[in-house]
Design a protein around this motif. Structure first.
Motif, PDB file in Angstrom:
ATOM      1  N   LEU A  15      34.565 -34.438   0.711  1.00 18.86           N
ATOM      2  CA  LEU A  15      34.750 -35.048   2.031  1.00 18.86           C
ATOM      3  C   LEU A  15      34.295 -36.502   2.057  1.00 18.86           C
ATOM      4  O   LEU A  15      34.249 -37.122   3.112  1.00 18.86           O
ATOM      5  CB  LEU A  15      33.953 -34.249   3.088  1.00 18.86           C
ATOM      6  N   LEU A  16      33.946 -37.049   0.885  1.00 21.69           N
ATOM      7  CA  LEU A  16      33.314 -38.372   0.860  1.00 21.69           C
ATOM      8  C   LEU A  16      34.269 -39.518   1.179  1.00 21.69           C
ATOM      9  O   LEU A  16      33.870 -40.489   1.828  1.00 21.69           O
ATOM     10  CB  LEU A  16      32.673 -38.611  -0.522  1.00 21.69           C
ATOM     11  N   ASP A  17      35.506 -39.436   0.680  1.00 21.23           N
ATOM     12  CA  ASP A  17      36.405 -40.569   0.913  1.00 21.23           C
ATOM     13  C   ASP A  17      36.701 -40.674   2.413  1.00 21.23           C
ATOM     14  O   ASP A  17      36.926 -39.685   3.104  1.00 21.23           O
ATOM     15  CB  ASP A  17      37.687 -40.429   0.105  1.00 21.23           C
ATOM     16  N   GLY A  18      36.681 -41.903   2.884  1.00 20.62           N
ATOM     17  CA  GLY A  18      36.877 -42.131   4.318  1.00 20.62           C
ATOM     18  C   GLY A  18      35.573 -42.459   5.025  1.00 20.62           C
ATOM     19  O   GLY A  18      35.584 -42.883   6.183  1.00 20.62           O
ATOM     20  N   TYR A  19      34.431 -42.260   4.333  1.00 21.94           N
ATOM     21  CA  TYR A  19      33.130 -42.511   4.961  1.00 21.94           C
ATOM     22  C   TYR A  19      32.265 -43.414   4.077  1.00 21.94           C
ATOM     23  O   TYR A  19      32.176 -43.225   2.862  1.00 21.94           O
ATOM     24  CB  TYR A  19      32.390 -41.198   5.209  1.00 21.94           C
ATOM     25  N   SER A  20      31.604 -44.365   4.707  1.00 25.06           N
ATOM     26  CA  SER A  20      30.651 -45.208   3.985  1.00 25.06           C
ATOM     27  C   SER A  20      29.364 -44.443   3.696  1.00 25.06           C
ATOM     28  O   SER A  20      28.709 -44.664   2.672  1.00 25.06           O
ATOM     29  CB  SER A  20      30.317 -46.458   4.810  1.00 25.06           C
ATOM     30  N   LYS A  21      29.026 -43.565   4.627  1.00 21.84           N
ATOM     31  CA  LYS A  21      27.779 -42.797   4.462  1.00 21.84           C
ATOM     32  C   LYS A  21      27.962 -41.380   4.987  1.00 21.84           C
ATOM     33  O   LYS A  21      28.549 -41.179   6.050  1.00 21.84           O
ATOM     34  CB  LYS A  21      26.627 -43.483   5.207  1.00 21.84           C
ATOM     35  N   VAL A  22      27.479 -40.423   4.217  1.00 24.77           N
ATOM     36  CA  VAL A  22      27.484 -39.020   4.637  1.00 24.77           C
ATOM     37  C   VAL A  22      26.038 -38.527   4.598  1.00 24.77           C
ATOM     38  O   VAL A  22      25.383 -38.596   3.556  1.00 24.77           O
ATOM     39  CB  VAL A  22      28.368 -38.144   3.721  1.00 24.77           C
ATOM     40  N   LEU A  68      34.297 -30.772  -9.559  1.00 27.28           N
ATOM     41  CA  LEU A  68      35.393 -31.733  -9.439  1.00 27.28           C
ATOM     42  C   LEU A  68      34.823 -33.130  -9.253  1.00 27.28           C
ATOM     43  O   LEU A  68      33.931 -33.339  -8.437  1.00 27.28           O
ATOM     44  CB  LEU A  68      36.273 -31.377  -8.234  1.00 27.28           C
ATOM     45  N   THR A  69      35.376 -34.056  -9.992  1.00 28.13           N
ATOM     46  CA  THR A  69      34.872 -35.409  -9.870  1.00 28.13           C
ATOM     47  C   THR A  69      36.026 -36.406  -9.833  1.00 28.13           C
ATOM     48  O   THR A  69      37.195 -36.058 -10.031  1.00 28.13           O
ATOM     49  CB  THR A  69      33.888 -35.736 -11.011  1.00 28.13           C
ATOM     50  N   SER A  70      35.679 -37.644  -9.543  1.00 29.34           N
ATOM     51  CA  SER A  70      36.653 -38.741  -9.464  1.00 29.34           C
ATOM     52  C   SER A  70      35.853 -40.031  -9.582  1.00 29.34           C
ATOM     53  O   SER A  70      34.609 -40.014  -9.528  1.00 29.34           O
ATOM     54  CB  SER A  70      37.407 -38.689  -8.129  1.00 29.34           C
ATOM     55  N   ASP A  71      36.549 -41.156  -9.720  1.00 26.18           N
ATOM     56  CA  ASP A  71      35.835 -42.431  -9.781  1.00 26.18           C
ATOM     57  C   ASP A  71      35.027 -42.659  -8.514  1.00 26.18           C
ATOM     58  O   ASP A  71      33.902 -43.168  -8.553  1.00 26.18           O
ATOM     59  CB  ASP A  71      36.835 -43.575  -9.976  1.00 26.18           C
ATOM     60  N   LEU A  72      35.607 -42.283  -7.361  1.00 28.59           N
ATOM     61  CA  LEU A  72      34.902 -42.460  -6.090  1.00 28.59           C
ATOM     62  C   LEU A  72      33.612 -41.640  -6.052  1.00 28.59           C
ATOM     63  O   LEU A  72      32.545 -42.147  -5.683  1.00 28.59           O
ATOM     64  CB  LEU A  72      35.827 -42.055  -4.930  1.00 28.59           C
ATOM     65  N   ILE A  73      33.698 -40.374  -6.454  1.00 28.52           N
ATOM     66  CA  ILE A  73      32.508 -39.516  -6.439  1.00 28.52           C
ATOM     67  C   ILE A  73      31.473 -40.032  -7.442  1.00 28.52           C
ATOM     68  O   ILE A  73      30.261 -40.048  -7.156  1.00 28.52           O
ATOM     69  CB  ILE A  73      32.900 -38.053  -6.747  1.00 28.52           C
ATOM     70  N   ASP A  74      31.940 -40.461  -8.606  1.00 27.99           N
ATOM     71  CA  ASP A  74      31.008 -40.960  -9.634  1.00 27.99           C
ATOM     72  C   ASP A  74      30.232 -42.192  -9.159  1.00 27.99           C
ATOM     73  O   ASP A  74      29.090 -42.423  -9.587  1.00 27.99           O
ATOM     74  CB  ASP A  74      31.773 -41.306 -10.915  1.00 27.99           C
ATOM     75  N   GLU A 109      30.626 -43.113   9.421  1.00 23.94           N
ATOM     76  CA  GLU A 109      29.630 -42.128   8.981  1.00 23.94           C
ATOM     77  C   GLU A 109      30.037 -40.700   9.338  1.00 23.94           C
ATOM     78  O   GLU A 109      30.656 -40.458  10.377  1.00 23.94           O
ATOM     79  CB  GLU A 109      28.273 -42.418   9.625  1.00 23.94           C
ATOM     80  N   LEU A 110      29.636 -39.798   8.470  1.00 21.93           N
ATOM     81  CA  LEU A 110      29.776 -38.367   8.705  1.00 21.93           C
ATOM     82  C   LEU A 110      28.402 -37.732   8.573  1.00 21.93           C
ATOM     83  O   LEU A 110      27.664 -38.017   7.623  1.00 21.93           O
ATOM     84  CB  LEU A 110      30.736 -37.739   7.673  1.00 21.93           C
ATOM     85  N   ILE A 112      41.692 -32.899   9.985  1.00 23.11           N
ATOM     86  CA  ILE A 112      41.263 -32.772  11.391  1.00 23.11           C
ATOM     87  C   ILE A 112      40.246 -33.858  11.746  1.00 23.11           C
ATOM     88  O   ILE A 112      40.181 -34.328  12.883  1.00 23.11           O
ATOM     89  CB  ILE A 112      40.703 -31.353  11.627  1.00 23.11           C
ATOM     90  N   LEU A 113      39.480 -34.298  10.743  1.00 18.56           N
ATOM     91  CA  LEU A 113      38.535 -35.391  10.988  1.00 18.56           C
ATOM     92  C   LEU A 113      39.218 -36.763  10.997  1.00 18.56           C
ATOM     93  O   LEU A 113      38.569 -37.776  11.262  1.00 18.56           O
ATOM     94  CB  LEU A 113      37.427 -35.385   9.917  1.00 18.56           C
ATOM     95  N   GLY A 114      40.504 -36.786  10.674  1.00 22.57           N
ATOM     96  CA  GLY A 114      41.253 -38.038  10.810  1.00 22.57           C
ATOM     97  C   GLY A 114      41.701 -38.681   9.520  1.00 22.57           C
ATOM     98  O   GLY A 114      42.334 -39.736   9.537  1.00 22.57           O
ATOM     99  N   GLU A 115      41.430 -38.039   8.378  1.00 23.89           N
ATOM    100  CA  GLU A 115      41.850 -38.592   7.092  1.00 23.89           C
ATOM    101  C   GLU A 115      43.193 -37.965   6.725  1.00 23.89           C
ATOM    102  O   GLU A 115      43.292 -36.754   6.490  1.00 23.89           O
ATOM    103  CB  GLU A 115      40.805 -38.273   6.015  1.00 23.89           C
ATOM    104  N   GLU A 116      44.219 -38.777   6.663  1.00 29.89           N
ATOM    105  CA  GLU A 116      45.573 -38.256   6.494  1.00 29.89           C
ATOM    106  C   GLU A 116      45.902 -37.871   5.053  1.00 29.89           C
ATOM    107  O   GLU A 116      46.606 -36.913   4.792  1.00 29.89           O
ATOM    108  CB  GLU A 116      46.595 -39.296   6.979  1.00 29.89           C
ATOM    109  N   LYS A 117      45.388 -38.631   4.088  1.00 29.48           N
ATOM    110  CA  LYS A 117      45.792 -38.418   2.700  1.00 29.48           C
ATOM    111  C   LYS A 117      45.150 -37.168   2.108  1.00 29.48           C
ATOM    112  O   LYS A 117      43.932 -36.980   2.183  1.00 29.48           O
ATOM    113  CB  LYS A 117      45.402 -39.630   1.849  1.00 29.48           C
ATOM    114  N   GLU A 118      45.969 -36.302   1.484  1.00 25.94           N
ATOM    115  CA  GLU A 118      45.444 -35.120   0.818  1.00 25.94           C
ATOM    116  C   GLU A 118      44.944 -35.492  -0.572  1.00 25.94           C
ATOM    117  O   GLU A 118      45.511 -36.368  -1.233  1.00 25.94           O
ATOM    118  CB  GLU A 118      46.523 -34.037   0.722  1.00 25.94           C
ATOM    119  N   ARG A 119      43.899 -34.817  -1.030  1.00 26.85           N
ATOM    120  CA  ARG A 119      43.300 -35.126  -2.326  1.00 26.85           C
ATOM    121  C   ARG A 119      43.492 -34.018  -3.363  1.00 26.85           C
ATOM    122  O   ARG A 119      43.042 -34.160  -4.491  1.00 26.85           O
ATOM    123  CB  ARG A 119      41.811 -35.386  -2.148  1.00 26.85           C
TER     124      ARG A 119
END
Length: 368
Positions: A321-328, A249-255, A305-306, A209-216
């Protein structure tokens, strides 16, 4: 003669028991914190002439004696058993047990509190966001009573009315309904919170709904913490419950993301491993309660930003919710005045998400 002898034995045993308990109380070291109840225990009160005259000393000593009593948790457990079973009462300290879940009674619906929350959110929107390029959203996290109270005969607030009031009176924000994606298994049995490893569907819906199409969903690595997790309701219920398992839950992006705390001036990782050995391991998510956090995501370079206004449920949701945003940016208006937020954040060209649980909305006097 026999009765007299029996009475003497009873008096002697009772006196001995009280003497030993008193002696143990005086000789035992003072405990500062009750880990099971997540609260500070009363210390020995200061003895002055004024405190003696005003009775402050005796009031303080009474609380000290209750908090530092030997085998206190054992006696609390015995009391809880007696209330639940021989006496047939539904709760102990406002907590009931159903299907293995410790649930706080959230009853009745506090309409004045809901209206106060609506007014606060509208105030924030009109003060900082109205007329600017800001997209606002609202989602509400149901507490465990939503699933268990009414269905099992416990007092229950009118959840439908709460949702309807919030949706109707926060028309500046698009409402994101996540209640249909949640079930009781998504929550810890001994704690108030939901389980992060069960939130990927919720996060995907919000991100969509915030505009990020890809499911994680399915793309995270699930880590299980070795230490057993006893949540806040374990101590409040005073009943011997089996511990939960805490996972993240973690990922390279979150790390690769970093979290800056405006209060402490410290920068940490998204998951603060030091908190796992503290009183509340749930604080592993974003280091727990904080007024203002800024999460930087080096994987996104477009500056998007979010801003999340949140309570503690948002701590475990935000990493998803981090992917898709430079800063939260995470804001908790239980710990920072709404009028001070503008000193730290300029609202312009952002997505803004309000994430609050029904429990907090029903007790919104804590909002500043």
């Amino acid at each position: 003669m026999k009765d007299k002898k029996t009475n003497r034995i009873i008096v002697t045993l009772t006196g001995t028991l009280w003497f030993l308990l008193s002696l143990s109380s005086w000789l035992s070291p003072t405990h500062e914190i009750s880990a099971s109840e997540r609260r500070k225990l009363a210390g020995f009160p200061e003895f002055t002439l004024k405190s003696l005259v005003t009775a402050d000393f005796m009031e303080g000593f009474e609380q000290y004696a209750k908090d530092q009593f030997p085998c206190r948790f054992l006696f609390r457990t015995i009391k809880a058993y007696v209330r639940f079973y021989p006496l047939g009462q539904k709760d102990n300290n406002g907590i009931y047990i159903q299907d293995g879940y410790a649930v706080k009674m959230e009853y009745p619906l506090n309409e004045a509190s809901i209206e106060r929350a609506e007014d606060k959110f509208r105030y924030l929107y009109e003060k900082y966001m109205e007329g600017r390029n800001v997209n606002a959203y609202l989602t509400i996290v149901p507490d465990k009573g939503y699933f268990l109270s009414n269905a099992n005969g416990y007092p229950s607030m009118d959840y439908s009315k709460l949702f309807e009031m919030m949706k109707t009176n926060t028309d500046f924000a698009e409402y994101i309904d996540i209640s249909d994606l949640l079930e009781i298994d998504d929550y810890y049995k001994t704690d108030i919170h939901w389980k992060q490893e069960r939130l990927t569907g919720v996060a995907d819906k919000i991100r969509s709904i915030l505009g990020e199409e890809k499911e994680r969903t399915g793309e995270y690595t699930e880590i299980e913490v070795e230490r057993p997790f006893y949540g806040v309701y374990y101590g409040h219920s005073a009943l011997p419950m089996k511990p939960d398992k805490l996972k993240y839950l973690t990922s390279d992006l979150i790390d690769d993301c970093t979290v800056y705390n405006w209060e402490t001036g410290k920068t940490t990782a998204v998951y603060d491993m030091e908190k796992l050995s503290g009183n509340d391991p749930y604080n592993v998510y974003l280091s727990g309660a904080a007024a203002l956090l800024e999460i930087s995501n080096p994987a996104v370079k477009d500056g998007k930003e979010l801003v999340i206004f949140r309570d503690s449920f948002g701590s475990s949701l935000a990493p998803l919710l981090l992917d898709g945003y430079s800063k939260v940016t995470m804001i908790d208006i239980r710990y920072i005045s709404s009028d001070l937020i503008g000193d730290y954040i300029t609202f312009d060209d952002q997505d803004v998400l309000f994430v609050y649980s029904t429990s907090v909305l029903n007790s919104s006097a804590m909002f500043k």
